[in-house]
Design a protein around this motif. Structure first.
Motif, PDB file in Angstrom:
ATOM      1  N   UNK A   1      33.647  21.742 -34.536  1.00 62.54           N
ATOM      2  CA  UNK A   1      34.110  20.765 -35.535  1.00 62.54           C
ATOM      3  C   UNK A   1      34.175  19.358 -34.946  1.00 62.54           C
ATOM      4  N   UNK A   2      33.871  18.383 -35.813  1.00 57.74           N
ATOM      5  CA  UNK A   2      33.983  16.972 -35.479  1.00 57.74           C
ATOM      6  C   UNK A   2      34.698  16.290 -36.634  1.00 57.74           C
ATOM      7  N   UNK A   3      35.674  15.460 -36.307  1.00 56.39           N
ATOM      8  CA  UNK A   3      36.399  14.739 -37.347  1.00 56.39           C
ATOM      9  C   UNK A   3      36.471  13.264 -36.967  1.00 56.39           C
ATOM     10  N   UNK A   4      36.111  12.409 -37.918  1.00 58.84           N
ATOM     11  CA  UNK A   4      36.137  10.959 -37.721  1.00 58.84           C
ATOM     12  C   UNK A   4      36.975  10.329 -38.816  1.00 58.84           C
ATOM     13  N   UNK A   5      37.670   9.251 -38.473  1.00 57.70           N
ATOM     14  CA  UNK A   5      38.362   8.472 -39.492  1.00 57.70           C
ATOM     15  C   UNK A   5      37.873   7.036 -39.358  1.00 57.70           C
ATOM     16  N   UNK A   6      37.613   6.428 -40.495  1.00 62.22           N
ATOM     17  CA  UNK A   6      37.100   5.058 -40.567  1.00 62.22           C
ATOM     18  C   UNK A   6      38.168   4.180 -41.206  1.00 62.22           C
ATOM     19  N   UNK A   7      38.595   3.171 -40.464  1.00 59.87           N
ATOM     20  CA  UNK A   7      39.583   2.221 -40.979  1.00 59.87           C
ATOM     21  C   UNK A   7      38.831   0.928 -41.303  1.00 59.87           C
ATOM     22  N   UNK A   8      38.987   0.457 -42.520  1.00 58.42           N
ATOM     23  CA  UNK A   8      38.324  -0.787 -42.887  1.00 58.42           C
ATOM     24  C   UNK A   8      39.333  -1.771 -43.459  1.00 58.42           C
ATOM     25  N   UNK A   9      39.063  -3.041 -43.177  1.00 57.82           N
ATOM     26  CA  UNK A   9      39.955  -4.117 -43.612  1.00 57.82           C
ATOM     27  C   UNK A   9      39.129  -5.297 -44.099  1.00 57.82           C
ATOM     28  N   UNK A  10      39.609  -5.926 -45.129  1.00 51.88           N
ATOM     29  CA  UNK A  10      39.091  -7.215 -45.555  1.00 51.88           C
ATOM     30  C   UNK A  10      40.254  -8.178 -45.358  1.00 51.88           C
ATOM     31  N   UNK A  11      40.096  -9.110 -44.425  1.00 52.46           N
ATOM     32  CA  UNK A  11      41.171 -10.045 -44.104  1.00 52.46           C
ATOM     33  C   UNK A  11      40.849 -11.414 -44.667  1.00 52.46           C
ATOM     34  N   UNK A  12      41.820 -12.008 -45.288  1.00 52.81           N
ATOM     35  CA  UNK A  12      41.683 -13.335 -45.879  1.00 52.81           C
ATOM     36  C   UNK A  12      42.924 -13.645 -46.677  1.00 52.81           C
ATOM     37  N   UNK A  13      42.753 -14.377 -47.754  1.00 54.28           N
ATOM     38  CA  UNK A  13      43.890 -14.733 -48.601  1.00 54.28           C
ATOM     39  C   UNK A  13      44.544 -13.491 -49.196  1.00 54.28           C
ATOM     40  N   UNK A  14      43.743 -12.541 -49.653  1.00 58.14           N
ATOM     41  CA  UNK A  14      44.234 -11.279 -50.206  1.00 58.14           C
ATOM     42  C   UNK A  14      43.690 -10.143 -49.356  1.00 58.14           C
ATOM     43  N   UNK A  15      44.514  -9.601 -48.469  1.00 55.55           N
ATOM     44  CA  UNK A  15      44.061  -8.545 -47.574  1.00 55.55           C
ATOM     45  C   UNK A  15      43.881  -7.231 -48.320  1.00 55.55           C
ATOM     46  N   UNK A  16      42.938  -6.427 -47.836  1.00 56.79           N
ATOM     47  CA  UNK A  16      42.671  -5.105 -48.393  1.00 56.79           C
ATOM     48  C   UNK A  16      42.454  -4.152 -47.224  1.00 56.79           C
ATOM     49  N   UNK A  17      43.086  -2.995 -47.277  1.00 61.05           N
ATOM     50  CA  UNK A  17      42.996  -2.020 -46.201  1.00 61.05           C
ATOM     51  C   UNK A  17      42.644  -0.654 -46.782  1.00 61.05           C
ATOM     52  N   UNK A  18      41.945   0.157 -46.012  1.00 62.33           N
ATOM     53  CA  UNK A  18      41.657   1.501 -46.474  1.00 62.33           C
ATOM     54  C   UNK A  18      41.215   2.406 -45.342  1.00 62.33           C
ATOM     55  N   UNK A  19      41.249   3.700 -45.610  1.00 59.36           N
ATOM     56  CA  UNK A  19      40.793   4.726 -44.679  1.00 59.36           C
ATOM     57  C   UNK A  19      39.810   5.638 -45.383  1.00 59.36           C
ATOM     58  N   UNK A  20      38.887   6.177 -44.618  1.00 64.45           N
ATOM     59  CA  UNK A  20      38.012   7.229 -45.102  1.00 64.45           C
ATOM     60  C   UNK A  20      37.824   8.190 -43.944  1.00 64.45           C
ATOM     61  N   UNK A  21      37.485   9.427 -44.234  1.00 67.85           N
ATOM     62  CA  UNK A  21      37.329  10.416 -43.174  1.00 67.85           C
ATOM     63  C   UNK A  21      36.063  11.218 -43.388  1.00 67.85           C
ATOM     64  N   UNK A  22      35.572  11.747 -42.303  1.00 69.73           N
ATOM     65  CA  UNK A  22      34.401  12.606 -42.322  1.00 69.73           C
ATOM     66  C   UNK A  22      34.682  13.772 -41.392  1.00 69.73           C
ATOM     67  N   UNK A  23      34.559  14.982 -41.905  1.00 69.01           N
ATOM     68  CA  UNK A  23      34.760  16.205 -41.133  1.00 69.01           C
ATOM     69  C   UNK A  23      33.459  16.990 -41.153  1.00 69.01           C
ATOM     70  N   UNK A  24      32.977  17.357 -39.972  1.00 71.58           N
ATOM     71  CA  UNK A  24      31.676  18.009 -39.857  1.00 71.58           C
ATOM     72  C   UNK A  24      31.792  19.376 -39.196  1.00 71.58           C
ATOM     73  N   UNK A  25      31.011  20.324 -39.700  1.00 71.74           N
ATOM     74  CA  UNK A  25      30.837  21.624 -39.073  1.00 71.74           C
ATOM     75  C   UNK A  25      29.682  21.461 -38.085  1.00 71.74           C
ATOM     76  N   UNK A  26      29.970  21.542 -36.805  1.00 68.40           N
ATOM     77  CA  UNK A  26      28.957  21.279 -35.784  1.00 68.40           C
ATOM     78  C   UNK A  26      27.993  22.452 -35.595  1.00 68.40           C
ATOM     79  N   UNK A  27      28.306  23.603 -36.155  1.00 64.06           N
ATOM     80  CA  UNK A  27      27.385  24.734 -36.039  1.00 64.06           C
ATOM     81  C   UNK A  27      26.285  24.682 -37.089  1.00 64.06           C
ATOM     82  N   UNK A  28      26.568  24.006 -38.218  1.00 64.75           N
ATOM     83  CA  UNK A  28      25.574  23.910 -39.287  1.00 64.75           C
ATOM     84  C   UNK A  28      25.092  22.479 -39.522  1.00 64.75           C
ATOM     85  N   UNK A  29      25.842  21.496 -39.000  1.00 70.57           N
ATOM     86  CA  UNK A  29      25.482  20.099 -39.234  1.00 70.57           C
ATOM     87  C   UNK A  29      25.849  19.607 -40.616  1.00 70.57           C
TER      88      UNK A  29
END
Length: 167
Positions: free
Chosen positions: A59-87
């Motif tokens: 198994x492989x698990x990644x989390x992606x944090x993204x931000x838009x910085x400026x006058x009105x900030x925006x933040x978010x997360x996304x994740x990806x989980x992979x089965x490494x035996x099947x891809x």
């Protein structure tokens, strides 16, 4: 039993990770540039950071944090989980059962782990259940400690750790 060569699996995993990162950065840039009518500002900065939260043989698990910085900030997360035996990507439905019990457990664990978060505390159980059921707003990823479950809202994001590998 058919064995898939490791370079084919590596390519499949790499392509999925690249697609996920490209989508996240494009979405954040579109938000910054006002493509969806929500935000426009000269000089706003888009930042995307990816963390490997779990890397095991199967198994492989990644989390992606993204931000838009400026006058009105925006933040978010996304994740990806992979089965490494099947891809292939591991669907959230196999990692997380969303029901009223999860809402209660999420609130209890958030209180222990993060303390009080006004926007989350003010949210009704029905609203939280709706967000936890929404593939665009829910985040699930694996860590050596357990399963991390989170939500993205207009007010920010929050995650909590459940000590089980899969809920």
């Amino acid at each position: 039993l058919v064995t898939v060569p490791s370079f084919i699996l590596f390519h499949a995993v790499n392509r999925t990770v690249q697609d996920t990162l490209t989508w996240n950065e494009s979405s954040a840039e579109a938000y910054r540039d006002g493509a969806d009518g929500s935000y426009t500002e000269d000089g706003a900065v888009v930042s995307t950071v990816v963390y490997v939260t779990l890397m095991e043989e199967d198994r492989l698990s990644l989390v992606c944090k993204y931000e838009v910085s400026g006058k009105n900030d925006y933040y978010g997360l996304d994740a990806l989980n992979m089965d490494m035996t099947t891809g292939t990507e591991i669907p959230n439905s196999t990692l997380l059962e969303v029901d009223d019990t999860l809402v209660t457990r999420f609130r209890v664990q958030n209180s222990k782990q993060n303390g009080s978060i006004t926007w989350l505390d003010d949210m009704s159980d029905e609203e939280l259940l709706k967000i936890l059921s929404d593939d665009e707003k829910r985040v699930v990823f694996l860590t050596p400690v357990g399963t991390e479950v989170g939500v993205n809202t207009d007010d920010g994001w929050v995650t909590v750790t459940f000590k089980e590998n899969a809920l």
